[in-house]
Design a protein around this motif. Structure first.
Motif, PDB file in Angstrom:
ATOM      1  N   THR A 142      19.267   5.588  44.961  1.00 48.78           N
ATOM      2  CA  THR A 142      19.102   6.705  45.892  1.00 48.78           C
ATOM      3  C   THR A 142      18.264   7.796  45.233  1.00 48.78           C
ATOM      4  O   THR A 142      17.294   8.304  45.817  1.00 48.78           O
ATOM      5  N   MET A 143      18.620   8.142  44.001  1.00 48.38           N
ATOM      6  CA  MET A 143      17.862   9.168  43.270  1.00 48.38           C
ATOM      7  C   MET A 143      16.453   8.673  42.948  1.00 48.38           C
ATOM      8  O   MET A 143      15.500   9.448  42.930  1.00 48.38           O
ATOM      9  N   SER A 144      16.328   7.369  42.680  1.00 46.80           N
ATOM     10  CA  SER A 144      15.011   6.826  42.381  1.00 46.80           C
ATOM     11  C   SER A 144      14.110   6.897  43.622  1.00 46.80           C
ATOM     12  O   SER A 144      12.930   7.262  43.525  1.00 46.80           O
ATOM     13  N   ASN A 145      14.673   6.569  44.786  1.00 41.96           N
ATOM     14  CA  ASN A 145      13.900   6.724  46.028  1.00 41.96           C
ATOM     15  C   ASN A 145      13.558   8.194  46.258  1.00 41.96           C
ATOM     16  O   ASN A 145      12.458   8.531  46.690  1.00 41.96           O
ATOM     17  N   SER A 184      18.983   2.944  53.842  1.00 39.14           N
ATOM     18  CA  SER A 184      19.465   4.233  54.360  1.00 39.14           C
ATOM     19  C   SER A 184      19.249   5.365  53.352  1.00 39.14           C
ATOM     20  O   SER A 184      19.097   6.523  53.750  1.00 39.14           O
ATOM     21  N   SER A 185      19.200   5.040  52.052  1.00 39.53           N
ATOM     22  CA  SER A 185      19.023   6.116  51.065  1.00 39.53           C
ATOM     23  C   SER A 185      17.621   6.721  51.145  1.00 39.53           C
ATOM     24  O   SER A 185      17.424   7.864  50.724  1.00 39.53           O
ATOM     25  N   SER A 186      16.657   5.971  51.678  1.00 36.84           N
ATOM     26  CA  SER A 186      15.310   6.544  51.813  1.00 36.84           C
ATOM     27  C   SER A 186      15.273   7.565  52.944  1.00 36.84           C
ATOM     28  O   SER A 186      14.632   8.615  52.806  1.00 36.84           O
ATOM     29  N   THR A 187      15.957   7.280  54.032  1.00 38.88           N
ATOM     30  CA  THR A 187      15.970   8.278  55.114  1.00 38.88           C
ATOM     31  C   THR A 187      16.812   9.485  54.694  1.00 38.88           C
ATOM     32  O   THR A 187      16.512  10.626  55.051  1.00 38.88           O
ATOM     33  N   LYS A 188      17.843   9.234  53.886  1.00 39.27           N
ATOM     34  CA  LYS A 188      18.610  10.355  53.325  1.00 39.27           C
ATOM     35  C   LYS A 188      17.697  11.217  52.444  1.00 39.27           C
ATOM     36  O   LYS A 188      17.746  12.453  52.487  1.00 39.27           O
ATOM     37  N   ALA A 189      16.834  10.559  51.664  1.00 44.99           N
ATOM     38  CA  ALA A 189      15.905  11.303  50.808  1.00 44.99           C
ATOM     39  C   ALA A 189      14.958  12.150  51.661  1.00 44.99           C
ATOM     40  O   ALA A 189      14.637  13.285  51.299  1.00 44.99           O
ATOM     41  N   HIS A 335      11.813  17.572  32.681  1.00 44.55           N
ATOM     42  CA  HIS A 335      10.684  17.975  33.530  1.00 44.55           C
ATOM     43  C   HIS A 335      10.233  16.860  34.476  1.00 44.55           C
ATOM     44  O   HIS A 335       9.163  16.931  35.070  1.00 44.55           O
ATOM     45  N   LEU A 336      11.033  15.798  34.575  1.00 46.24           N
ATOM     46  CA  LEU A 336      10.565  14.624  35.328  1.00 46.24           C
ATOM     47  C   LEU A 336      11.535  14.134  36.393  1.00 46.24           C
ATOM     48  O   LEU A 336      11.164  13.324  37.245  1.00 46.24           O
ATOM     49  N   VAL A 337      12.769  14.576  36.320  1.00 51.68           N
ATOM     50  CA  VAL A 337      13.783  14.066  37.270  1.00 51.68           C
ATOM     51  C   VAL A 337      14.661  15.216  37.763  1.00 51.68           C
ATOM     52  O   VAL A 337      14.646  16.304  37.176  1.00 51.68           O
ATOM     53  N   PRO A 338      15.414  14.970  38.843  1.00 51.06           N
ATOM     54  CA  PRO A 338      16.263  16.050  39.362  1.00 51.06           C
ATOM     55  C   PRO A 338      17.294  16.543  38.339  1.00 51.06           C
ATOM     56  O   PRO A 338      17.551  17.735  38.250  1.00 51.06           O
ATOM     57  N   GLU A 339      17.899  15.601  37.574  1.00 52.25           N
ATOM     58  CA  GLU A 339      18.930  16.018  36.621  1.00 52.25           C
ATOM     59  C   GLU A 339      18.287  16.730  35.434  1.00 52.25           C
ATOM     60  O   GLU A 339      17.222  16.324  34.971  1.00 52.25           O
ATOM     61  N   ASN A 340      18.959  17.747  34.906  1.00 52.16           N
ATOM     62  CA  ASN A 340      18.596  18.267  33.586  1.00 52.16           C
ATOM     63  C   ASN A 340      19.436  17.524  32.553  1.00 52.16           C
ATOM     64  O   ASN A 340      18.993  16.535  32.002  1.00 52.16           O
ATOM     65  N   SER A 341      20.655  17.988  32.332  1.00 52.57           N
ATOM     66  CA  SER A 341      21.554  17.252  31.442  1.00 52.57           C
ATOM     67  C   SER A 341      21.869  15.911  32.069  1.00 52.57           C
ATOM     68  O   SER A 341      22.002  15.808  33.289  1.00 52.57           O
ATOM     69  N   HIS A 342      21.968  14.901  31.252  1.00 51.04           N
ATOM     70  CA  HIS A 342      22.357  13.606  31.805  1.00 51.04           C
ATOM     71  C   HIS A 342      23.005  12.729  30.740  1.00 51.04           C
ATOM     72  O   HIS A 342      22.779  12.880  29.547  1.00 51.04           O
ATOM     73  N   ARG A 343      23.818  11.816  31.236  1.00 53.30           N
ATOM     74  CA  ARG A 343      24.482  10.830  30.398  1.00 53.30           C
ATOM     75  C   ARG A 343      23.429   9.979  29.671  1.00 53.30           C
ATOM     76  O   ARG A 343      22.355   9.721  30.206  1.00 53.30           O
ATOM     77  N   TRP A 344      23.777   9.485  28.521  1.00 44.29           N
ATOM     78  CA  TRP A 344      22.858   8.625  27.767  1.00 44.29           C
ATOM     79  C   TRP A 344      22.907   7.221  28.360  1.00 44.29           C
ATOM     80  O   TRP A 344      23.274   6.261  27.700  1.00 44.29           O
ATOM     81  N   ARG A 345      22.499   7.134  29.631  1.00 45.28           N
ATOM     82  CA  ARG A 345      22.667   5.856  30.351  1.00 45.28           C
ATOM     83  C   ARG A 345      21.660   4.808  29.885  1.00 45.28           C
ATOM     84  O   ARG A 345      21.764   3.654  30.266  1.00 45.28           O
TER      85      ARG A 345
END
Ligand SMILES: *Cc1c(COP(=O)(O)O)cnc(C)c1O
Length: 468
Positions: A142-145, A184-189, A335-345
């Motif tokens: 969803t976030m990637s879309n 559906s996640s694209s229309t949500k986006a 500077h590239l994604v919505p999240e600032n802090s993020h898990r070391w996924r």
């Protein structure tokens, strides 16, 4: 320090041993545990004033929560598109929590961010994408879309001389978003991005398909007032259908549009030489979404957003502050994604890719697809079911011949605890989808799944004889 916390700190090795023994027992029973459980009311958890300590919290979890969890990490959970967790990914995920890195900055000298970047490069190689694609970790498809379509919006703005990231949407003419069967996640986006869900104009599908009729798409492109955004599918959720990317690449030579490819799970076709033709030409995309918590079999949550337009990405998501610094030539994820802090996924993905390599992950994809084909063949030979679409990848879309009972079959099968499938509607008909995405699923599981489906279908048909 609070006494409970101090006590847990004193007993940390024993607590970890306890949790580890419990985890081992859970994993050993994953094959035999009920795959899904009938929905039931659960007493609400409440805040404890003094706390009960970690050992008691674990006991409470085991006794009151765990028994009503589904075995979605197990081999026979075919609902949605649900991967499991490979052993190496599991270790990586535990260590991600133990090291608890926040890979946003290199100021403290930590190499966590470097490992995240190396993992993106490994993934780009795994998916056979050219070096022009830059990738970023996000929490899910969803976030990637969302990221891909945010870049599309910025690009469309520039074609009108507007920097949407600075000036906003006010001056922007309506952008047409063309797609046949978007997730559906694209229309949500589109809603989240201020483009609006109604920006989506439905492009006709090919007959009996979920793939786009590209002649119809070209008519939309010719008739459009300005530059359009096209969302193509590499793997639709109902039937695992693919748009024709070779033809989309040729359309791109004739018309100006942004191509976003939702390859949440279908991108994994690139791992197998036999399946790769489904994606032939997909690298003409401007942005590509791929989920990792589905078919890479890393735990939730994890996905990657690829794009050829890193410059636009840094314009949209740049996050300047005095203490974090400015985006540079080589922007950090902040500077590239919505999240600032993020898990070391990245760590679970790095572990799994390092442990099993491209060949190990290819074997998972090919085995799952072979099992899906095998299920579809059993369905075709059976008197009970209709196969509703050919199996191109890992999804089997089918229905009961007794059309009135298809919806009931989903709950009936779930209540056996032997497998779990999800309901849908295909071309107006109630249908069932079974998605194979786990590293654990074997031929023996397929036999159990098939017997459970047949037995539940026969029970339903006997209980409710055909109305005349
Ligand atoms: C699962 C899926 C999504 C949404 O992914 P999340 O990881 O749930 O956010 C988007 N597109 C497709 C095709 C999917 O299968």
């Amino acid at each position: 320090m609070h006494p409970r916390l101090a006590d847990d700190l004193d007993h940390l090795p024993a607590l970890i041993a306890l949790a580890s023994a419990y985890a081992t027992a859970v994993l050993e029973q994953l094959d035999s545990a009920p795959v899904a459980v009938p929905p039931r009311a659960q007493a609400a958890a409440t805040l404890s004033p003094a706390g009960i300590g970690a050992q008691e919290a674990l006991r409470r979890f085991r006794e009151t929560i765990a028994p009503s969890l589904s075995a979605s990490a197990g081999p026979r959970y075919l609902g949605f598109v649900t991967g499991g967790t490979t052993p190496a990914a599991l270790i990586g995920d535990w260590l991600a929590a133990i090291f608890d890195q926040n890979p946003v900055s290199r100021l403290d000298g930590s190499t966590a961010l470097q490992l995240e970047r190396d993992t993106v490069t490994m993934l780009r190689t795994l998916f056979g994408l050219p070096v022009e694609f830059a990738g970023s970790f996000v929490s899910g498809a969803t976030m990637s879309n969302f990221v891909g379509l945010a870049l599309a919006r910025e690009w469309a703005g520039r074609t009108h001389g507007i920097r949407v990231s600075d000036e906003g949407l006010g001056a922007l003419p309506r952008i047409a978003v063309l797609a046949a069967t978007p997730h559906s996640s694209s229309t949500k986006a589109l809603s989240m991005l201020g483009l609006g869900r109604s920006a989506w104009q439905k492009v006709a599908c090919l007959p009996d398909r979920e793939a786009m009729d590209l002649a119809a798409l070209e008519r939309h492109l010719i008739g459009a007032a300005g530059p359009c955004v096209v969302i193509a599918s590499a793997g639709t959720v109902n039937t695992g259908d693919f748009d024709d990317f070779g033809e989309l690449a040729r359309l791109k030579e004739r018309h100006r549009f942004w191509l976003h490819v939702d390859a949440a799970f279908g991108g994994f076709a690139s791992l197998s030489p036999a399946l790769q033709p489904l994606l032939e030409g997909w690298d003409c995309a401007d942005s590509i979404c791929i989920d990792l918590h589905k078919w890479l079999n890393v735990p939730y949550d994890s996905a990657v957003a690829f794009t050829r337009h890193r410059d636009l990405q840094a314009d949209v998501f740049s996050n300047f502050s005095a203490y974090l610094g400015r985006s540079t030539e080589d922007p950090e994820p902040i500077h590239l994604v919505p999240e600032n802090s993020h898990r070391w996924r990245a760590l679970p993905a790095w572990f799994s890719l390092t442990a099993y390599g491209a060949e190990g992950h290819r074997e998972i994809v090919e085995r799952d697809c072979a099992l899906a084909r095998e299920l579809s063949e059993r369905i075709q030979r059976s008197e009970l079911f209709d196969l509703l679409a050919p199996v191109r990848l890992n999804i089997v879309c089918f229905a009961l011949r007794r059309r009135d009972l298809t919806e009931k079959l989903v709950a009936a099968v779930r209540d056996t605890g032997l497998t779990f499938v999800t309901p849908t509607v295909l071309h107006g008909r109630a249908a069932i989808r079974a998605a194979f995405s786990s590293w654990r699923t074997t031929e023996r599981d397929l036999d159990t799944i098939w017997e459970a489906l047949v037995a539940a279908a026969e029970r339903l048909c006997q209980a409710e004889p055909q109305p005349c």
